[in-house]
Write an enzyme that holds these catalytic residues in place. Sequence first.
Site, PDB file in Angstrom:
ATOM      1  CG  ASP A 151       9.895   0.851   0.756  1.00  0.00           C
ATOM      2  OD1 ASP A 151       8.857   1.542   1.141  1.00  0.00           O
ATOM      3  OD2 ASP A 151      10.992   1.094   1.460  1.00  0.00           O
ATOM      4  CB  SER A 201       7.923 -10.306  -3.822  1.00  0.00           C
ATOM      5  OG  SER A 201       8.842 -11.069  -3.007  1.00  0.00           O
ATOM      6  CG  HIS A 260       1.897  -1.335   4.818  1.00  0.00           C
ATOM      7  ND1 HIS A 260       1.714  -1.170   6.188  1.00  0.00           N
ATOM      8  CD2 HIS A 260       3.047  -1.526   4.607  1.00  0.00           C
ATOM      9  CE1 HIS A 260       3.034  -1.331   6.662  1.00  0.00           C
ATOM     10  NE2 HIS A 260       3.868  -1.595   5.896  1.00  0.00           N
TER      11      HIS A 260
END
Length: 295
Positions: free
Chosen positions: A113, A256, A169
């Site tokens: 995201d 981040s 991911h």
Amino acid sequence: MIKFYNRKTKEYEIEKVAGDKYLKWVYTSPVGKSLTELFIKKKLFSNLYGRYCDSKYSAKKIDAFIKDFDIDMSLCEDPSVKFSNFNEFFIRKLSKESRPVSTDKNILVSPGDGRLSAYENIDLDNIVQVKGFTYSLRELLKDDKVAKEYEGGTCLILRLCPTDYHRFHFVDDGICGETKKISGRYYSVNPIALERIPKLFCENKREWSIFKSENFGEIIHVEVGATCVGTIIQTYTPGQKIKKGDEKGYFKFGGSTTILFLKKDKVKIDKDIVYQTSLGIETKVIMGENIGRIL
């Protein structure tokens, strides 16, 4: 004010920034900038705040954070779970249904995201950080041999806000190598900081690995730490077979960045994302969302 593009509504929105006033003060005011250089950018500050977020005393922040930033807790893997500290809440897992991943081998998906910028046909010595600020892939990786292989390739920069899902991911089936760790500073990765700290990604703590994907060739995964991100956790096992959508790792508290580099002629990123990037605007995406196709 940070503007981003919403692909679903095809409209621009204004980002709700956690600690907006604080960020502006530490990166724009004379006193704040001095404090950043003396203390905030250093490991000690992030470690101390990280310890607080791991303590039971930080749990009281959770409800207000959820309310202030409209976080949908029904998307959690276990919506009924009670978090004992803020970091437990911050690294919460989401249900597979909330983040579906295409099984089509021709589709490239987002690794997480965040707000995405995409650069094609990259110049290794002038990769865009924000308008007017660039960095070198050689400086980022500290490995000239690997960097040279990505000349003319594609760079994807996914900026995660503190309000985002903070696990990242894999974008394809394949096998990932060992993680290489590079020590560095802990500047914020918010655009406010990116516009003021030259080569910020090359200044900050970061980790990188080469993912040998089955359909998109070798992909460099880079995870960049930031203020209050004292820890980047890699949860994958090097050398083990990976399925598209499998978790690679997560960041503890703080905004981040995940950066992917793909080699030349491996992928075509969706036009709307490339166009918005050319305007200097990030596109909001979620983990598993389609962002490009194989070439």
